[in-house]
Design a protein around this motif. Structure first.
Motif, PDB file in Angstrom:
ATOM      1  N   TYR A  37      -3.483 -24.461  -1.005  1.00  0.00           N
ATOM      2  CA  TYR A  37      -2.190 -25.138  -0.922  1.00  0.00           C
ATOM      3  C   TYR A  37      -2.206 -26.026   0.318  1.00  0.00           C
ATOM      4  O   TYR A  37      -3.022 -25.844   1.223  1.00  0.00           O
ATOM      5  CB  TYR A  37      -1.053 -24.124  -0.734  1.00  0.00           C
ATOM      6  N   ARG A  38      -1.255 -26.925   0.383  1.00  0.00           N
ATOM      7  CA  ARG A  38      -1.029 -27.670   1.612  1.00  0.00           C
ATOM      8  C   ARG A  38       0.470 -27.908   1.793  1.00  0.00           C
ATOM      9  O   ARG A  38       1.226 -27.952   0.825  1.00  0.00           O
ATOM     10  CB  ARG A  38      -1.775 -29.002   1.621  1.00  0.00           C
ATOM     11  N   ARG A  39       0.824 -28.052   3.060  1.00  0.00           N
ATOM     12  CA  ARG A  39       2.196 -28.423   3.387  1.00  0.00           C
ATOM     13  C   ARG A  39       2.132 -29.650   4.272  1.00  0.00           C
ATOM     14  O   ARG A  39       1.658 -29.573   5.412  1.00  0.00           O
ATOM     15  CB  ARG A  39       2.933 -27.293   4.094  1.00  0.00           C
ATOM     16  N   ARG A  45       5.517 -26.929   0.343  1.00  0.00           N
ATOM     17  CA  ARG A  45       4.135 -26.550   0.101  1.00  0.00           C
ATOM     18  C   ARG A  45       3.759 -26.849  -1.353  1.00  0.00           C
ATOM     19  O   ARG A  45       4.569 -26.598  -2.258  1.00  0.00           O
ATOM     20  CB  ARG A  45       3.951 -25.071   0.413  1.00  0.00           C
ATOM     21  N   GLU A  46       2.563 -27.349  -1.572  1.00  0.00           N
ATOM     22  CA  GLU A  46       2.133 -27.701  -2.921  1.00  0.00           C
ATOM     23  C   GLU A  46       0.722 -27.195  -3.182  1.00  0.00           C
ATOM     24  O   GLU A  46      -0.086 -27.043  -2.268  1.00  0.00           O
ATOM     25  CB  GLU A  46       2.168 -29.222  -3.123  1.00  0.00           C
ATOM     26  N   VAL A  47       0.449 -26.960  -4.464  1.00  0.00           N
ATOM     27  CA  VAL A  47      -0.884 -26.560  -4.873  1.00  0.00           C
ATOM     28  C   VAL A  47      -1.817 -27.768  -4.806  1.00  0.00           C
ATOM     29  O   VAL A  47      -1.471 -28.855  -5.278  1.00  0.00           O
ATOM     30  CB  VAL A  47      -0.882 -25.998  -6.309  1.00  0.00           C
ATOM     31  N   ASP A  90      -2.979 -37.065   2.714  1.00  0.00           N
ATOM     32  CA  ASP A  90      -3.602 -35.739   2.654  1.00  0.00           C
ATOM     33  C   ASP A  90      -3.336 -34.932   3.932  1.00  0.00           C
ATOM     34  O   ASP A  90      -3.703 -33.753   3.995  1.00  0.00           O
ATOM     35  CB  ASP A  90      -5.117 -35.860   2.457  1.00  0.00           C
ATOM     36  N   THR A  91      -2.715 -35.543   4.896  1.00  0.00           N
ATOM     37  CA  THR A  91      -2.390 -34.847   6.142  1.00  0.00           C
ATOM     38  C   THR A  91      -1.474 -33.661   5.881  1.00  0.00           C
ATOM     39  O   THR A  91      -0.515 -33.774   5.114  1.00  0.00           O
ATOM     40  CB  THR A  91      -1.719 -35.813   7.130  1.00  0.00           C
ATOM     41  N   GLY A  92      -1.778 -32.545   6.508  1.00  0.00           N
ATOM     42  CA  GLY A  92      -0.944 -31.368   6.366  1.00  0.00           C
ATOM     43  C   GLY A  92      -1.691 -30.122   6.804  1.00  0.00           C
ATOM     44  O   GLY A  92      -2.841 -30.194   7.236  1.00  0.00           O
ATOM     45  N   THR A 111      -5.020 -24.234   8.271  1.00  0.00           N
ATOM     46  CA  THR A 111      -5.836 -25.102   9.122  1.00  0.00           C
ATOM     47  C   THR A 111      -5.287 -26.518   9.000  1.00  0.00           C
ATOM     48  O   THR A 111      -4.988 -26.992   7.906  1.00  0.00           O
ATOM     49  CB  THR A 111      -7.329 -25.028   8.739  1.00  0.00           C
ATOM     50  N   GLN A 112      -5.121 -27.180  10.122  1.00  0.00           N
ATOM     51  CA  GLN A 112      -4.498 -28.505  10.163  1.00  0.00           C
ATOM     52  C   GLN A 112      -5.508 -29.580   9.812  1.00  0.00           C
ATOM     53  O   GLN A 112      -6.609 -29.632  10.387  1.00  0.00           O
ATOM     54  CB  GLN A 112      -3.926 -28.773  11.552  1.00  0.00           C
ATOM     55  N   VAL A 113      -5.107 -30.439   8.884  1.00  0.00           N
ATOM     56  CA  VAL A 113      -5.891 -31.628   8.537  1.00  0.00           C
ATOM     57  C   VAL A 113      -5.042 -32.847   8.873  1.00  0.00           C
ATOM     58  O   VAL A 113      -3.904 -32.953   8.405  1.00  0.00           O
ATOM     59  CB  VAL A 113      -6.267 -31.634   7.040  1.00  0.00           C
TER      60      VAL A 113
END
Length: 117
Positions: A37-39, A45-47, A90-92, A111-113
């Motif tokens: 997932y990412r937020r 938050r999304e898959v 794609d940052t999150g 983990t931060q991207v």
């Protein structure tokens, strides 16, 4: 104790690549599908991507298809997310997740991207 530990995030320029890793312990990894997932900032938050327990099936959010690849190593109890052609959107914070047969949810710390020039 069940632990999910993500790593591999960082700052990358648009068009760059990162490989995220989620190592698990205390968990019967090979029995369960895994999901990334990412937020993103200010968003829900999304898959991002999912993989079946054997690795034989994968699915992706439309926004990452063709750019991201999810994979797993059941012997190492680890799931990966290869991210190519990264975009600013794609940052999150990226999280790995699993749900067991009792519907218990397991999450890593994230983990931060950050994709920025």
């Amino acid at each position: 104790q069940i632990l999910f530990i993500e790593s591999g995030g960082g700052l990358v320029q648009p068009g760059g690549s990162l490989r995220l890793t989620c190592r698990t312990s205390g968990f019967t990894f090979s029995r369960y599908g895994m999901t990334w997932y990412r937020r993103a900032p200010g968003k829900e938050r999304e898959v991002v991507a999912s993989i079946t327990n054997t690795g034989g099936g994968t699915s992706y959010a439309e926004s990452v298809k063709g750019r991201f690849t999810i994979s797993r190593d059941n012997g190492e109890k680890t799931v990966y997310l290869q991210m190519n052609s990264l975009k600013s959107e794609d940052t999150g914070v990226y999280y790995c997740h699993a749900r067991d047969w009792l519907n218990n949810n397991y999450w890593g710390q994230g983990t931060q991207v950050t994709v920025s020039s």
